[in-house]
Design an enzyme around this catalytic site. Structure first.
Site, short mmCIF file in Angstrom:
data_model
loop_
_atom_site.label_atom_id
_atom_site.label_comp_id
_atom_site.label_asym_id
_atom_site.label_seq_id
_atom_site.Cartn_x
_atom_site.Cartn_y
_atom_site.Cartn_z
N ASP A 114 0.86 -1.19 0.00
CA ASP A 114 0.00 0.00 0.00
C ASP A 114 0.89 1.23 0.00
OD1 ASP A 114 -2.43 -1.33 -0.05
OD2 ASP A 114 -2.70 -1.28 2.12
N ASP A 131 -6.82 -1.41 -4.84
CA ASP A 131 -7.97 -1.16 -3.96
C ASP A 131 -8.98 -0.24 -4.64
OD1 ASP A 131 -6.61 -2.64 -2.01
OD2 ASP A 131 -5.77 -0.85 -1.06
#
Length: 157
Positions: A114, A131
């Site tokens: 991330d 995402d």
């Protein structure tokens, strides 16, 4: 019928490989050291051991296998619901490409890579391109299903 199924499969695979490839390319840049800081958004490297908002991180290594089962289960469902698959091939390609990319991260890096950190006015969970593509794919699928059903209901009336 077979022609539209082939076309849908090509659309699905195109969406899958495009999202998967773009996501992995961005993650490669992040892993190689790309960083950015601003007043609103930072690009930082975080390995997320859980899912959204680090939920289920207590499952540790087992989470990746749970996600594989979920992806396979959804794929089997779609094979049996061929009309749904044909109608939403691009959205499913996006969701599957992003999902597989995140699962690959778990095997290769021990967690999902991330990097987008929004912090203007409040701290938001750190997330990645995959995402966003999952959210967009599901959102478009729901909108198209809702409006398609509305359109079908008007035609029947």
């Amino acid at each position: 019928m077979l022609k539209t199924t082939k076309k849908s499969l090509l659309v699905f695979m195109g969406g899958f490989f495009l999202i998967f490839g773009v996501d992995q390319a961005i993650k490669y840049a992040i892993l190689e050291g790309f960083r950015y800081e601003s007043l609103m958004v930072d690009i930082v490297l975080v390995f997320n051991k859980g899912v959204a908002f680090s939920l289920l991180s207590f499952l540790e290594g087992g989470l990746k296998y749970l996600q594989i089962l979920l992806i396979l289960g959804l794929f089997i469902f779609l094979i049996r619901q061929i009309e749904l698959f044909k109608t939403h091939a691009i959205e499913f390609g996006m969701v599957f490409g992003a999902g597989v990319s995140n699962v690959l991260d778990r095997f290769v890096h021990g967690g999902v890579v991330d990097y987008v950190y929004y912090h203007y006015g409040f701290d938001f969970a750190i997330f990645n391109f995959a995402d966003v593509m999952i959210d967009v794919g599901v959102g478009v699928l729901l909108l198209r299903q809702f409006f398609f059903k509305q359109k079908q209901n008007k035609i029947k009336a």
